[in-house]
Motif scaffolding. Structure first.
Motif, mmCIF file in Angstrom:
data_model
loop_
_atom_site.group_PDB
_atom_site.id
_atom_site.type_symbol
_atom_site.label_atom_id
_atom_site.label_comp_id
_atom_site.label_asym_id
_atom_site.label_seq_id
_atom_site.Cartn_x
_atom_site.Cartn_y
_atom_site.Cartn_z
ATOM 1 N N PRO A 146 0.789 -1.227 0.000
ATOM 2 C CA PRO A 146 0.000 0.000 0.000
ATOM 3 C C PRO A 146 0.817 1.271 0.000
ATOM 4 C CG PRO A 146 0.128 -0.875 2.214
ATOM 5 C CD PRO A 146 0.841 -1.866 1.322
ATOM 6 N N VAL A 147 2.131 1.183 0.186
ATOM 7 C CA VAL A 147 2.934 2.388 0.247
ATOM 8 C C VAL A 147 4.193 2.242 -0.594
ATOM 9 C CG1 VAL A 147 2.155 3.010 2.564
ATOM 10 C CG2 VAL A 147 4.175 1.559 2.293
ATOM 11 N N ASN A 148 4.786 3.373 -0.906
ATOM 12 C CA ASN A 148 6.059 3.392 -1.609
ATOM 13 C C ASN A 148 7.151 3.169 -0.568
ATOM 14 O OD1 ASN A 148 8.575 4.418 -2.703
ATOM 15 N ND2 ASN A 148 7.356 5.268 -4.373
ATOM 16 N N LEU A 149 7.824 2.039 -0.639
ATOM 17 C CA LEU A 149 8.794 1.675 0.386
ATOM 18 C C LEU A 149 9.990 2.614 0.429
ATOM 19 C CD1 LEU A 149 8.767 -2.218 0.118
ATOM 20 C CD2 LEU A 149 7.517 -0.743 1.698
ATOM 21 N N ARG A 150 10.414 3.138 -0.723
ATOM 22 C CA ARG A 150 11.541 4.058 -0.753
ATOM 23 C C ARG A 150 11.199 5.344 -0.010
ATOM 24 N NH1 ARG A 150 12.668 6.264 -5.071
ATOM 25 N NH2 ARG A 150 14.877 6.657 -4.709
ATOM 26 N N ILE A 151 9.994 5.843 -0.214
ATOM 27 C CA ILE A 151 9.562 7.047 0.476
ATOM 28 C C ILE A 151 9.441 6.776 1.975
ATOM 29 C CG2 ILE A 151 7.690 8.723 0.747
ATOM 30 C CD1 ILE A 151 9.207 9.148 -1.798
ATOM 31 N N MET A 152 8.882 5.625 2.321
ATOM 32 C CA MET A 152 8.700 5.284 3.724
ATOM 33 C C MET A 152 10.046 5.182 4.444
ATOM 34 S SD MET A 152 6.652 2.060 5.447
ATOM 35 C CE MET A 152 7.810 0.835 4.786
ATOM 36 N N ASP A 153 11.027 4.549 3.800
ATOM 37 C CA ASP A 153 12.354 4.430 4.401
ATOM 38 C C ASP A 153 12.990 5.801 4.606
ATOM 39 O OD1 ASP A 153 12.146 1.701 4.484
ATOM 40 O OD2 ASP A 153 13.335 1.342 2.684
ATOM 41 N N THR A 154 12.809 6.676 3.629
ATOM 42 C CA THR A 154 13.350 8.033 3.745
ATOM 43 C C THR A 154 12.717 8.772 4.908
ATOM 44 O OG1 THR A 154 13.835 8.205 1.373
ATOM 45 C CG2 THR A 154 13.569 10.275 2.597
ATOM 46 N N MET A 155 11.397 8.693 5.019
ATOM 47 C CA MET A 155 10.689 9.392 6.081
ATOM 48 C C MET A 155 11.109 8.871 7.452
ATOM 49 S SD MET A 155 6.877 9.784 4.374
ATOM 50 C CE MET A 155 6.245 10.889 5.651
ATOM 51 N N ARG A 156 11.234 7.566 7.567
ATOM 52 C CA ARG A 156 11.637 6.980 8.847
ATOM 53 C C ARG A 156 13.040 7.421 9.240
ATOM 54 N NH1 ARG A 156 9.581 0.652 8.501
ATOM 55 N NH2 ARG A 156 7.401 1.039 9.105
ATOM 56 N N ALA A 157 13.969 7.386 8.281
ATOM 57 C CA ALA A 157 15.362 7.738 8.575
ATOM 58 C C ALA A 157 15.496 9.203 8.958
ATOM 59 C CB ALA A 157 16.242 7.428 7.363
ATOM 60 N N VAL A 158 14.839 10.079 8.207
ATOM 61 C CA VAL A 158 14.921 11.514 8.483
ATOM 62 C C VAL A 158 14.252 11.850 9.805
ATOM 63 C CG1 VAL A 158 14.152 13.798 7.714
ATOM 64 C CG2 VAL A 158 15.127 12.177 6.065
ATOM 65 N N GLU A 159 13.073 11.289 10.020
ATOM 66 C CA GLU A 159 12.362 11.572 11.269
ATOM 67 C C GLU A 159 13.171 11.105 12.476
ATOM 68 O OE1 GLU A 159 7.777 11.569 12.810
ATOM 69 O OE2 GLU A 159 8.378 10.045 11.367
ATOM 70 N N GLU B 218 22.270 16.243 5.422
ATOM 71 C CA GLU B 218 22.024 14.869 4.995
ATOM 72 C C GLU B 218 20.527 14.575 4.896
ATOM 73 O OE1 GLU B 218 22.654 10.942 3.797
ATOM 74 O OE2 GLU B 218 23.924 12.734 3.767
ATOM 75 N N SER B 219 19.755 15.092 5.829
ATOM 76 C CA SER B 219 18.300 14.863 5.812
ATOM 77 C C SER B 219 17.667 15.511 4.593
ATOM 78 C CB SER B 219 17.672 15.403 7.098
ATOM 79 O OG SER B 219 18.120 14.696 8.226
ATOM 80 N N LEU B 220 18.069 16.743 4.284
ATOM 81 C CA LEU B 220 17.510 17.425 3.115
ATOM 82 C C LEU B 220 17.906 16.703 1.835
ATOM 83 C CD1 LEU B 220 15.917 19.732 1.905
ATOM 84 C CD2 LEU B 220 17.991 21.133 1.963
ATOM 85 N N ARG B 221 19.136 16.204 1.787
ATOM 86 C CA ARG B 221 19.574 15.442 0.602
ATOM 87 C C ARG B 221 18.685 14.230 0.388
ATOM 88 N NH1 ARG B 221 21.918 11.014 -0.733
ATOM 89 N NH2 ARG B 221 22.199 10.352 1.433
#
Length: 211
Positions: free
Chosen positions: A69-82, A152-155
């Protein structure tokens, strides 16, 4: 304006775009989707293949696959940045925040429910700019660490949203007909281009350009 603060404010501004992209995984493999979309499409194809193989290994009463149900690449990015933002804010508060028992709007509550990423980014931006709060100003080492986290987060965010130019070599299962590895480059509004590192063939969304 402080560069670190600007980067953190940009993360907060782009966070709704990440949230929107989270629920929109690519469904077709097309260069026209942009570099991020094309790579996401390949990812979804790989996920579908893996799910099909797992289904074959299940007992009859477990057969069937569920859509991702979700884009895993986006989810991984959000988790790492958060996680990076929250951990940084927690460290700063633990070291610099005054021990006040009364509530204050600028205090960081690092022992309760984590704040959202956008709120945390703005809180850190205020600390980077030296905005008054019930705590000491950041030390130079803290400023350097926060600058690294912000950069790094913005990148990561810009890469996930296809806002930055990038290059990536595809996995062997997506090799060229000659067996060579394919290099994809694009992003930041540029048309994605694929090139075989072995035979030199390259493609755009219109198909094979040269071989």
């Amino acid at each position: 304006m402080n560069t670190t603060a600007t980067q953190l404010q940009t993360i907060a501004r782009l966070w709704p775009d990440l949230t929107e992209a989270l629920g929109q995984p690519a469904t077709v493999a097309s260069f026209g989707l942009g570099l991020r979309g094309y790579l996401a499409a390949l990812e979804q194809h790989d996920i579908a293949e893996a799910a099909a193989l797992r289904a074959l290994e299940r007992s009859p009463d477990q057969l069937g696959t569920r859509p991702v149900p979700v884009n895993l690449r986006i989810m991984d990015t959000m988790r790492a940045v958060e996680a990076a933002l929250h951990e940084t804010a927690t460290q700063i508060a633990a070291a610099n925040q005054h021990d006040m028992r009364t509530s204050h709007p600028h205090r960081w509550h690092y022992t309760g429910q984590p704040r959202g990423a956008a709120w945390t980014a703005l809180w850190l931006a205020a600390r980077a700019e030296g905005v008054f709060w019930p705590g000491r100003a950041l030390t130079e080492p803290q400023q350097r660490h926060l600058r690294h986290v912000a950069t790094e987060s913005l990148r990561r965010v810009e890469t996930a949203l296809d806002l930055a130019h990038g290059t990536r070599e595809l996995a062997p299962e997506h090799a060229c007909a000659c067996g060579g590895r394919i290099l994809i480059s694009g992003g930041a509004g540029n048309q994605p281009v694929a090139r075989c590192r072995q035979c030199g063939a390259w493609w755009t969304e219109g198909g094979v350009v040269a071989a």
